[in-house]
Scaffold this active site. Structure first.
Site, PDB file in Angstrom:
ATOM      1  N   ASP A 151      -0.054   5.089   0.828  1.00  0.00           N
ATOM      2  CA  ASP A 151      -0.226   6.164   1.801  1.00  0.00           C
ATOM      3  C   ASP A 151      -0.123   5.644   3.237  1.00  0.00           C
ATOM      4  O   ASP A 151      -0.825   4.702   3.621  1.00  0.00           O
ATOM      5  CB  ASP A 151      -1.583   6.845   1.605  1.00  0.00           C
TER       6      ASP A 151
ATOM      7  N   ASP B 188       0.871  -1.169   0.000  1.00  0.00           N
ATOM      8  CA  ASP B 188       0.000   0.000   0.000  1.00  0.00           C
ATOM      9  C   ASP B 188       0.910   1.221   0.000  1.00  0.00           C
ATOM     10  O   ASP B 188       2.082   1.135   0.378  1.00  0.00           O
ATOM     11  CB  ASP B 188      -0.892  -0.026   1.247  1.00  0.00           C
TER      12      ASP B 188
END
Length: 274
Positions: A20, A18
């Site tokens: 952020d 992922d």
């Protein structure tokens, strides 16, 4: 940390990240709000609202309904934006805005996975016009990201064509595994959010990074490792080797060329897992 990424396996493996709050310390798309304002894409009021949204995101206090409202607002906000202008703004501001907020620990893991012969794939809910250049900067081999519909005039319509969120992230990973020959049981995945539980469940080696409350509970219950990333560092000072060219995930994955939309970390209209 080398011990967790040594690769003695065949067939091929990958590490799915992922973006952020996992690889970078902020929301990738919201970080560009000032640049979008300077480029005339949003007004001052929108800048203030995105600043508040960034605060809620960093504080980890947004529930599913709040994030869905934010997604709808940000999707509508980009309606009418010229795609080429967005690309140019992102390219111009990329190093100034993103380079300083890359976690040193994440950069180290990316290096180690590549050294182990493992592909690195960024899987992000943010729009691909933002995620793809960041992936290239990081040396990612592939990128899976949200894409928005682009009209005949070269502008975003405000509609979402592919939303890289929750179960769709996991599905993209499974399709990549089929096309690239990854053994998911021997693959790795990293995320900070409980909305990414399907992605983490899809691999044999899931890791919770700076987890929100719900993901921390799940990680403890399932005995998943929990990592604390807290040292942002400029990538050009951290990585010894130049980034490898980023390859975009195949169209079959449904996550190739996409929008610079301000779609982020929300979901389809369903409660997050866990």
């Amino acid at each position: 940390m080398l011990g967790i990424v040594e690769n003695h396996y065949l067939p091929r493996t990958a590490a799915f990240f992922d973006l952020d709050k996992t690889v970078i310390a902020k929301s990738s798309t919201l970080t560009f709000s000032k640049s979008f304002y300077q480029g005339g894409l949003i007004n001052r009021r929108a800048v203030l609202r995105t600043a508040y949204t960034q605060f809620v995101f960093l504080a980890g206090g947004a529930d599913h309904d709040q994030m869905e409202r934010m997604r709808e607002y940000l999707s509508a906000l980009c309606r009418g934006w010229n795609v080429q202008q967005v690309k140019e703004i992102v390219a111009e501001a990329l190093h100034d805005l993103i380079d300083p907020i890359i976690y040193d620990e994440a950069a180290s893991l990316i290096e180690q996975h590549h050294s182990a012969g493992r592909d690195v794939v960024i899987v992000s809910t943010s729009g691909a016009e933002v995620v793809e250049p960041i992936g290239e900067m990081l040396g990612a081999d592939r990128v899976v990201a949200t894409r928005m519909v682009v009209g005949d005039d070269g502008c975003f319509t405000g509609e979402v064509e592919y939303y890289a969120y929750g179960p769709t992230k996991a599905q993209a990973i499974k399709e990549l595994a089929l096309s690239e020959g990854y053994d998911l049981d021997r693959c790795f995945a990293y995320s900070d959010s409980a909305t990414d539980l399907p992605m983490l469940e899809a691999v044999g080696h899931p890791f919770a990074v700076n987890p929100d409350r719900a993901l921390r509970r799940e990680a403890i219950t399932r005995a998943w490792p929990i990592l604390d990333f807290h040292r942002p560092v400029r990538l050009k000072q951290r990585l010894a080797a130049p980034p490898r060219p980023a390859l975009i995930a195949a169209a079959a994955v449904g996550a190739a060329a996409a929008a610079a939309s301000l779609v982020w970390l929300a979901g389809r209209r369903r409660a997050p897992v866990g």
